[in-house]
Enzyme design. Structure first.
Site, PDB file in Angstrom:
ATOM      1  N   ILE A   1      51.514  70.886  44.946  1.00  0.00           N
ATOM      2  CA  ILE A   1      52.569  69.865  45.059  1.00  0.00           C
ATOM      3  C   ILE A   1      53.281  69.710  43.717  1.00  0.00           C
ATOM      4  O   ILE A   1      52.632  69.497  42.693  1.00  0.00           O
ATOM      5  CB  ILE A   1      51.972  68.476  45.401  1.00  0.00           C
TER       6      ILE A   1
ATOM      7  N   GLU B   1      51.644  72.004  35.511  1.00  0.00           N
ATOM      8  CA  GLU B   1      52.017  71.497  36.835  1.00  0.00           C
ATOM      9  C   GLU B   1      50.839  71.547  37.816  1.00  0.00           C
ATOM     10  O   GLU B   1      50.647  70.636  38.635  1.00  0.00           O
ATOM     11  CB  GLU B   1      53.188  72.328  37.382  1.00  0.00           C
TER      12      GLU B   1
ATOM     13  N   GLY C   1      47.541  70.366  42.963  1.00  0.00           N
ATOM     14  CA  GLY C   1      47.565  71.773  43.390  1.00  0.00           C
ATOM     15  C   GLY C   1      48.985  72.288  43.542  1.00  0.00           C
ATOM     16  O   GLY C   1      49.746  72.364  42.575  1.00  0.00           O
TER      17      GLY C   1
ATOM     18  N   ASP D   1      37.066  64.299  39.047  1.00  0.00           N
ATOM     19  CA  ASP D   1      38.263  65.147  39.149  1.00  0.00           C
ATOM     20  C   ASP D   1      39.509  64.281  39.398  1.00  0.00           C
ATOM     21  O   ASP D   1      40.535  64.449  38.724  1.00  0.00           O
ATOM     22  CB  ASP D   1      38.060  66.161  40.294  1.00  0.00           C
TER      23      ASP D   1
ATOM     24  N   GLY E   1      36.913  77.221  48.786  1.00  0.00           N
ATOM     25  CA  GLY E   1      37.422  77.318  47.416  1.00  0.00           C
ATOM     26  C   GLY E   1      38.102  76.057  46.919  1.00  0.00           C
ATOM     27  O   GLY E   1      38.831  76.096  45.934  1.00  0.00           O
TER      28      GLY E   1
ATOM     29  N   VAL F   1      47.539  68.726  38.524  1.00  0.00           N
ATOM     30  CA  VAL F   1      47.505  67.581  39.450  1.00  0.00           C
ATOM     31  C   VAL F   1      48.194  67.992  40.753  1.00  0.00           C
ATOM     32  O   VAL F   1      49.312  68.507  40.733  1.00  0.00           O
ATOM     33  CB  VAL F   1      48.246  66.350  38.869  1.00  0.00           C
TER      34      VAL F   1
ATOM     35  N   LYS G   1      42.934  63.504  36.940  1.00  0.00           N
ATOM     36  CA  LYS G   1      44.311  63.643  37.412  1.00  0.00           C
ATOM     37  C   LYS G   1      45.100  62.344  37.234  1.00  0.00           C
ATOM     38  O   LYS G   1      46.264  62.378  36.826  1.00  0.00           O
ATOM     39  CB  LYS G   1      44.302  64.102  38.875  1.00  0.00           C
TER      40      LYS G   1
HETATM   41  N1  HSE Z   1      38.330  70.397  43.274  1.00  0.00           N
HETATM   42  C1  HSE Z   1      39.701  70.043  43.262  1.00  0.00           C
HETATM   43  C2  HSE Z   1      40.048  69.323  44.545  1.00  0.00           C
HETATM   44  C3  HSE Z   1      40.526  71.302  43.124  1.00  0.00           C
HETATM   45  O1  HSE Z   1      39.221  69.343  45.466  1.00  0.00           O
HETATM   46  O2  HSE Z   1      41.091  68.698  44.639  1.00  0.00           O
HETATM   47  C4  HSE Z   1      41.976  71.042  42.843  1.00  0.00           C
HETATM   48  O3  HSE Z   1      42.153  70.365  41.640  1.00  0.00           O
END
Ligand code: HSE
Length: 401
Positions: free
Chosen positions: A131, A124, A129, A196, A182, A127, A200
């Site tokens: 949500i 989960e 974070g 990234d 972070g 994709v 996703k």
């Molecule tokens: N680096 C990713 C972002 C982290 O900025 O969305 C979460 O997948």
């Protein structure tokens, strides 16, 4: 009591341990059993951790421990995550991961192993974070034929774009801030070059259409070429610029899938999603548009999704949850040159020259010999060919969102 192990104690991993410890009672009420962190795998020392005695540097201590039924992989990257996850599933342990690179590269294979071994492989957090999106798509929206999925899938780039637009912050400063908070990947090129977001949208496309779409099949552009001039003229056209990951099912059942900066009309549900927030729009044939919104990056939001999967695994130690897609060969994906959209263009030319190249255009602005205009819909390959007639300064797709 269910014993679990966590592989990785970075931003997300430490968040997972924190939630499992601080929300122990809450989770007990949901599961009816205690979730006990038996081991944490990390090569670093964490002497100040309240569970410092449970850290190990040796994966064998996890794989050989028959009491550990669920393993959380939050190390990131493909190696050694791929090998460790495969071995855990093969050994009959359920695995939860937040690792989108791993799921996008090996999801079909790992899901097949999980199916064969009658265990769960849940992701989960990979994709969006915090949500919920994987579970809603695989369960709540399962009655729909999904026509399209489009979203702002990367918190770092959305944070950078928002800081540039709202505060006039320089790209590098905004990126540095995202790293400090972070949000950014270890190698931030994965964020700003769009990889990234690509991983996703591959996961969402695989889930929506039942066959694995690998990142290599997806045309991917990042945000590094976006200028403040683009942002300004997009605004004059009633739009904002966002990095969008999108997959559409065409009438011939082929997939049109892309990651690229797009002009998003102000009236779109995706236009006001700012900072590290993500937004994902799913267009179902029964539901119409459903939009998911929340924090797409960060320690506790991402860890929250991981812990929810851990609870789900603990609830389904015997009866496997159905989450599956078959392998794919990329033959169901059209070339990006055949993808159709309107284009926003800044070019050193006159209106007549722009019309000569593209026919009908919508003029947005003209300043110091630079014309800003929008084309009608055309194939991207056709756009590239016609654009050769002009000195194009920037060209951005206009999203139909
Ligand atoms: N680096 C990713 C972002 C982290 O900025 O969305 C979460 O997948």
């Amino acid at each position: 009591m269910v014993s679990v192990a966590i592989m990785g104690h970075g931003v997300v991993g430490s968040g997972v341990a924190e939630i499992l410890l601080t929300h122990k009672q809450k989770l007990f009420s949901s599961l009816g059993e205690e979730i006990y962190i038996k081991k944490i795998l990390d090569l670093r020392e964490f002497p100040d951790s309240p569970i410092a005695d449970r850290f190990t540097k040796d994966f064998e201590e996890i794989i050989s421990d028959l009491e550990i039924r669920v393993v959380v992989e939050v190390m990131g990257g493909l190696n050694p995550a791929y090998d460790f996850v495969k071995r855990c599933l093969t050994a009959g342990k359920s695995v939860v991961t937040s690792n989108k690179e791993l799921v996008a590269a090996h999801g079909a294979e790992l899901l097949a192993i999980a199916k064969e071994k009658n265990v769960n492989f849940l992701f989960e957090a990979s994709v969006g974070g915090g949500i919920p999106i994987i579970r809603p798509m695989s369960q709540c929206l399962v009655a729909n034929n999904v026509n399209e999925v489009a979203g702002i899938l990367n918190g770092t780039t959305n944070f950078i774009l928002t800081k540039m637009i709202e505060e006039g912050m320089q790209f590098e400063d905004a990126l540095k801030l995202a790293q400090e908070l972070g949000f950014a990947e270890r190698n931030p090129a994965a964020d700003i070059e769009g990889h990234d977001a690509c991983r996703k949208i591959c996961i969402l496309a695989s889930l929506a259409y039942g066959r694995h779409v690998y990142p290599e099949a997806v045309h991917t552009e990042g945000i590094t070429k976006i200028t403040l001039d683009d942002v300004k003229y997009a605004e004059a056209f009633g739009c904002v610029i966002k990095l969008i990951g999108r997959v559409k099912k065409l009438e011939n059942d082929m997939l049109d899938i892309i990651v690229a900066p797009m002009l998003v009309p102000n009236k779109s549900q995706l236009a006001n999603i700012d900072y590290e927030f993500n937004g994902i729009m799913v267009r179902g044939d029964c539901t119409g548009d459903v939009v998911f919104y929340g924090k797409g990056a960060g320690k506790l939001p991402t860890a929250s999704a991981v812990v929810a999967d851990v609870v789900d695994c603990c609830k389904h130690l015997k009866a496997r949850k159905y989450l599956y897609w078959a392998d794919g060969d990329g033959k169901n994906v059209i070339s990006y040159a055949d993808s159709v959209s309107k284009m926003f263009v800044r070019a050193a030319c006159t209106s007549e020259e722009a019309q000569g190249a593209f026919g009908k255009i919508t003029k947005i602005a003209e300043n110091d010999g630079v014309l800003v205009f929008a084309t009608e819909e055309l194939r991207f390959g056709e756009f590239e060919e016609k654009a050769k007639q002009l000195e194009v300064l920037s060209a951005i797709r206009i999203g139909d969102l």
